[in-house]
Each structure stands twice: as C-alpha cells, then as structure tokens.
Design a protein around this motif. Structure first.
Motif, PDB file in Angstrom:
ATOM      1  N   ALA A 266       0.912  -1.049  -0.087  1.00 24.08           N
ATOM      2  CA  ALA A 266       0.015   0.282  -0.007  1.00 24.08           C
ATOM      3  C   ALA A 266       1.086   1.199   0.047  1.00 24.08           C
ATOM      4  CB  ALA A 266      -0.933   0.199   1.291  1.00 24.08           C
ATOM      5  N   SER A 267       0.369   2.333  -0.327  1.00 26.32           N
ATOM      6  CA  SER A 267       0.950   3.584  -0.289  1.00 26.32           C
ATOM      7  C   SER A 267      -0.014   4.893   0.240  1.00 26.32           C
ATOM      8  CB  SER A 267       1.507   4.208  -1.896  1.00 26.32           C
ATOM      9  OG  SER A 267       2.189   5.198  -1.744  1.00 26.32           O
ATOM     10  N   ALA A 268       0.664   5.447   0.980  1.00 24.71           N
ATOM     11  CA  ALA A 268      -0.046   6.692   1.457  1.00 24.71           C
ATOM     12  C   ALA A 268       0.223   7.906   0.381  1.00 24.71           C
ATOM     13  CB  ALA A 268       0.417   7.177   3.021  1.00 24.71           C
ATOM     14  N   LEU A 269      -0.788   7.959  -0.277  1.00 23.70           N
ATOM     15  CA  LEU A 269      -0.690   9.079  -1.372  1.00 23.70           C
ATOM     16  C   LEU A 269      -0.184  10.362  -0.983  1.00 23.70           C
ATOM     17  CD1 LEU A 269      -0.905   9.201  -4.498  1.00 23.70           C
ATOM     18  CD2 LEU A 269      -3.281   9.849  -4.110  1.00 23.70           C
ATOM     19  N   TYR A 270       0.878  10.976  -1.354  1.00 22.01           N
ATOM     20  CA  TYR A 270       1.363  12.201  -1.168  1.00 22.01           C
ATOM     21  C   TYR A 270       2.046  12.593  -2.470  1.00 22.01           C
ATOM     22  CZ  TYR A 270       3.655  16.185   1.468  1.00 22.01           C
ATOM     23  OH  TYR A 270       4.020  17.189   1.932  1.00 22.01           O
ATOM     24  N   SER A 271       0.713  12.758  -3.333  1.00 22.73           N
ATOM     25  CA  SER A 271       1.219  12.665  -5.011  1.00 22.73           C
ATOM     26  C   SER A 271       1.870  14.056  -5.244  1.00 22.73           C
ATOM     27  CB  SER A 271      -0.252  12.794  -5.714  1.00 22.73           C
ATOM     28  OG  SER A 271       0.117  12.663  -7.099  1.00 22.73           O
ATOM     29  N   PRO A 272       2.801  14.087  -6.397  1.00 25.03           N
ATOM     30  CA  PRO A 272       3.361  15.273  -6.871  1.00 25.03           C
ATOM     31  C   PRO A 272       2.450  15.955  -7.860  1.00 25.03           C
ATOM     32  CG  PRO A 272       4.294  13.134  -7.994  1.00 25.03           C
ATOM     33  CD  PRO A 272       3.539  12.531  -6.773  1.00 25.03           C
ATOM     34  N   SER A 273       1.316  15.396  -7.938  1.00 23.50           N
ATOM     35  CA  SER A 273       0.116  16.276  -8.791  1.00 23.50           C
ATOM     36  C   SER A 273      -0.445  17.086  -7.814  1.00 23.50           C
ATOM     37  CB  SER A 273      -1.036  14.972  -9.173  1.00 23.50           C
ATOM     38  OG  SER A 273      -1.409  14.536  -8.087  1.00 23.50           O
ATOM     39  N   MET A 274       0.061  17.409  -6.634  1.00 22.55           N
ATOM     40  CA  MET A 274      -0.548  18.420  -5.859  1.00 22.55           C
ATOM     41  C   MET A 274      -0.131  19.765  -6.401  1.00 22.55           C
ATOM     42  SD  MET A 274      -0.369  17.162  -1.748  1.00 22.55           S
ATOM     43  CE  MET A 274       1.570  16.797  -2.130  1.00 22.55           C
ATOM     44  N   VAL A 296      -4.315  21.855   2.631  1.00 26.65           N
ATOM     45  CA  VAL A 296      -3.822  20.389   2.795  1.00 26.65           C
ATOM     46  C   VAL A 296      -4.642  19.556   2.179  1.00 26.65           C
ATOM     47  CG1 VAL A 296      -3.399  18.979   4.645  1.00 26.65           C
ATOM     48  CG2 VAL A 296      -3.119  21.325   5.316  1.00 26.65           C
ATOM     49  N   ILE A 297      -4.068  18.800   1.169  1.00 24.53           N
ATOM     50  CA  ILE A 297      -4.576  17.748   0.746  1.00 24.53           C
ATOM     51  C   ILE A 297      -4.769  16.523   1.453  1.00 24.53           C
ATOM     52  CG2 ILE A 297      -4.314  16.374  -1.592  1.00 24.53           C
ATOM     53  CD1 ILE A 297      -4.531  19.549  -2.110  1.00 24.53           C
ATOM     54  N   PRO A 298      -5.995  15.853   1.329  1.00 24.06           N
ATOM     55  CA  PRO A 298      -6.249  14.766   2.411  1.00 24.06           C
ATOM     56  C   PRO A 298      -5.355  13.623   1.952  1.00 24.06           C
ATOM     57  CG  PRO A 298      -8.294  15.922   1.955  1.00 24.06           C
ATOM     58  CD  PRO A 298      -7.248  16.418   0.917  1.00 24.06           C
ATOM     59  N   THR A 299      -5.058  12.605   2.846  1.00 24.72           N
ATOM     60  CA  THR A 299      -4.210  11.320   2.342  1.00 24.72           C
ATOM     61  C   THR A 299      -5.329  10.188   1.869  1.00 24.72           C
ATOM     62  OG1 THR A 299      -2.635  11.906   4.213  1.00 24.72           O
ATOM     63  CG2 THR A 299      -2.830   9.767   3.456  1.00 24.72           C
ATOM     64  N   THR A 300      -4.992   9.771   0.830  1.00 23.42           N
ATOM     65  CA  THR A 300      -5.471   8.630   0.272  1.00 23.42           C
ATOM     66  C   THR A 300      -4.452   7.269   0.368  1.00 23.42           C
ATOM     67  OG1 THR A 300      -6.798   9.678  -1.238  1.00 23.42           O
ATOM     68  CG2 THR A 300      -6.527   7.400  -1.604  1.00 23.42           C
ATOM     69  N   ILE A 301      -5.095   6.093   0.717  1.00 17.40           N
ATOM     70  CA  ILE A 301      -4.394   4.876   0.864  1.00 17.40           C
ATOM     71  C   ILE A 301      -4.594   4.154  -0.414  1.00 17.40           C
ATOM     72  CG2 ILE A 301      -4.148   2.635   1.708  1.00 17.40           C
ATOM     73  CD1 ILE A 301      -2.810   4.657   3.596  1.00 17.40           C
ATOM     74  N   VAL A 302      -3.457   3.848  -1.324  1.00 23.27           N
ATOM     75  CA  VAL A 302      -3.513   3.380  -2.350  1.00 23.27           C
ATOM     76  C   VAL A 302      -3.268   2.019  -2.112  1.00 23.27           C
ATOM     77  CG1 VAL A 302      -2.671   3.072  -4.838  1.00 23.27           C
ATOM     78  CG2 VAL A 302      -2.911   5.357  -3.776  1.00 23.27           C
ATOM     79  N   ASN A 303      -4.143   0.937  -2.481  1.00 26.13           N
ATOM     80  CA  ASN A 303      -3.859  -0.480  -2.298  1.00 26.13           C
ATOM     81  C   ASN A 303      -4.178  -1.278  -3.390  1.00 26.13           C
ATOM     82  OD1 ASN A 303      -6.761  -0.720  -1.983  1.00 26.13           O
ATOM     83  ND2 ASN A 303      -6.496  -0.587   0.111  1.00 26.13           N
ATOM     84  N   LYS A 304      -4.397  -2.599  -3.103  1.00 24.69           N
ATOM     85  CA  LYS A 304      -4.425  -3.495  -4.383  1.00 24.69           C
ATOM     86  C   LYS A 304      -6.021  -3.022  -4.903  1.00 24.69           C
ATOM     87  CE  LYS A 304      -4.125  -8.021  -6.309  1.00 24.69           C
ATOM     88  NZ  LYS A 304      -3.653  -7.612  -7.282  1.00 24.69           N
TER      89      LYS A 304
END
Length: 318
Positions: A266-274, A296-304
């Motif tokens: 999984a990844s806690a999204l801290y996207s460069p797209s911000m 502040v952009i909220p965190t999204t968990i990226v998983n399978k």
C-alpha cells in the motif's frame, strides 16, 4: 535509477524553455504567465512534480516557465528571472532556508506566490501541501488491518528528511496509542535517504536480524521497492503489509500486480500532482478569487483494490 533521474532532469530543464499558447484566463481579464521555481531533480518525486506542472499548464493552454535550482542563492536568481520574464503568478518550492527576502519581494511586487509543500515565513504567501502526519496515521491504521497483536513492525526512519519523517512517525505512533496497540515488538531502523538502495540495505539487515517481521512502515515508495527486493532475495514469506508514501507509478503497478499480493502493498498518497492545486490556487488569487492561506490535501491509501485508478500510463518520469 540514475538514468531515470538524468532523463528527468533533461526533461525539467527543457520545460524551462517552453511556453504554452494564449496565457489568458477564461474571462479574458488577466494574463496568466505561470512561473515555477523548483529544486534540482535529486529524487524521482521531484521529477514527478515537474511532470504534473507541465501537464497541467499544457492541458490548460497556459504560458509557463520552469526553473530549477541547487541552492537558495540560485533560486533567488531564478525568481528574479521569472519576474523579469513577466510571470503573473509564481509557484515556489524552496528546499533551503534563507528564501524569505526573495519571496517577500515577489509578493510585494503584486505577484501571487504559492509555496508548494514547505513553509516559508512571508507575509501574504500561500501554501499547498500534503499531510505528512495523516500519512503515518493512515499507514498505521492500514497495517493493523493486516497483522495481529504484538506484531513485529519495522519502522524505517529517515532522520535527514527532518519534519517529513518526524510527522509521519508521530501520526503512526499516535494511531497505535489511540487503539492501545502493544508496541513491544516495534523496531526502528534508519535509512540515509528515501532511495530504493537504502530500503534494500536496511531491510536486508532487518531480515537477517529478525526471524519474524510482520509489517514494514517504510514511509516512501522508493524505499518500499527496495524492501520488496530484499524480501524476495531472502525468500521471506512472513511480511503481510508494506506501506510506502508518495505517488510513484512503478510502485503503483507493483501494488496492482498479483505477484506481490501476499505482501499487502500500500502507499499513503502524497502525490506530486498536488502541484496542480498550487497552480490553481495561484490563478484564483490572480483573478481576485478567495483562497485559503494553507491548503492541505487529504491522504488517500492506495492498495490493491484501487491502485489501477492511480496508474498514469503517460507518466514515465515517476
């Protein structure tokens, strides 16, 4: 990795020479020329920021110029160049102290400045950032869905990142404390930097030292990829969760890959797209709109389950 970063740097430097077409806002009242002051590409995530900045400007037919800097002095000079070029909004991403005077001069000249990801003490500056604290909090929440009580959890700290890891660790431990989790088997190990080589080396050491590792909080997508290599080479099957952080396309593809399903990636999204949100905020201010001083952009968990939603086949940079 060096080859990828080299290509990314060429891309960023080339983008600094490019401009879009009309540069006009939708209502035709304000000319929009977007100046972006970024650091040199030293990590894939930085290259990702440049990719999304260029993509947003091109998709929206904006005139833009990107500069890259190796230190505060060079960024100060580049800010002066962007003002001379005619930038009507500036998105800055300083990685060093000592930028207050240069940025304040830009703001005082009537040019909206939105800082990306970092704080600088200036009057009238805006900021768009991810939530490092929430990344750690959400990663702990995810890991606990995969492992039982008193699990051995490897925490891969990167002290050189300063507040980045401090906040992610704080969120991680705060969640464990909230749920009363037994932390007796949590092990902290240190990486020199957010790289896959560091992730590989540190994880390999941990696997040699500990017969049982249930989960890894690596905090970064690149270190997570290094961990996966170490686990594969060691033939270990005990790890049930690995949480990275960032927005790396290569890691997203691994999350979606059935080959790695047992690792619970999984990844806690801290996207460069911000950076797109930073540009939008700057244009809103230019056009007389209202913007929050800190977004502040909220965190999204990226998983399978949702990884395919975040895969961008056009992004070959990061």
């Amino acid at each position: 990795m060096k080859k990828i970063l080299s290509l990314a740097l060429v891309l960023v430097l080339a983008m600094g020479m490019l401009a879009g077409c009309s540069g006009k806002s939708d209502n035709g009242q304000k000319e929009i020329k977007v100046g972006i002051a970024a650091p040199d590409v030293t990590h894939g995530w930085v290259a990702g920021v440049a990719y999304y900045a260029e993509k947003y400007c091109k998709d929206n037919n904006l005139t833009y110029k990107i500069t890259t800097s190796s230190d505060a002095a060079e960024m100060t000079a580049n800010l002066e160049d962007l003002v001379a070029w005619g930038a009507t909004v500036i998105v800055s991403w300083p990685q060093w102290t000592g930028m207050e005077t240069a940025l304040q001069e830009v703001i005082d000249a009537g040019i909206p400045v939105v800082n990306f990801d970092v704080d600088v003490a200036c009057e009238g500056i805006y900021k768009v950032t991810g939530d490092n604290y929430d990344m750690g909090y959400r990663c702990a929440e995810y890991i606990l869905t995969k492992v039982g009580e008193a699990a051995t959890i490897l925490v891969m700290d990167v002290p050189s990142s300063g507040s980045v890891c401090e906040l992610r660790k704080q969120g991680f431990y705060d969640y464990l404390n909230e749920v009363g989790y037994d932390q007796s088997n949590i092990v902290e190990m240190q990486c020199d930097a957010f790289t896959r080589d560091d992730g590989l080396a540190v994880c390999a050491d941990a696997l040699e030292k500990y017969a049982q590792v249930d989960a890894i909080f690596s905090m970064d997508d690149e270190t997570s990829i290094g961990c996966i290599q170490a686990i594969t080479e060691a033939g270990r099957t005990d790890i049930k969760a690995i949480t990275g952080g960032g927005g790396m396309q290569e890691y997203f593809r691994m999350i979606a890959d059935d080959q790695f399903a047992d690792l619970g990636l999984a990844s806690a999204l801290y996207s460069p797209s911000m950076v797109e949100d930073a540009i939008k905020t700057a244009i809103t201010i230019l056009e007389g709109g209202t913007a929050e001083p800190v977004v502040v952009i909220p965190t999204t968990i990226v998983n399978k389950e949702n990884a395919n939603d975040f895969i961008d086949s056009n992004n070959t940079v990061y």
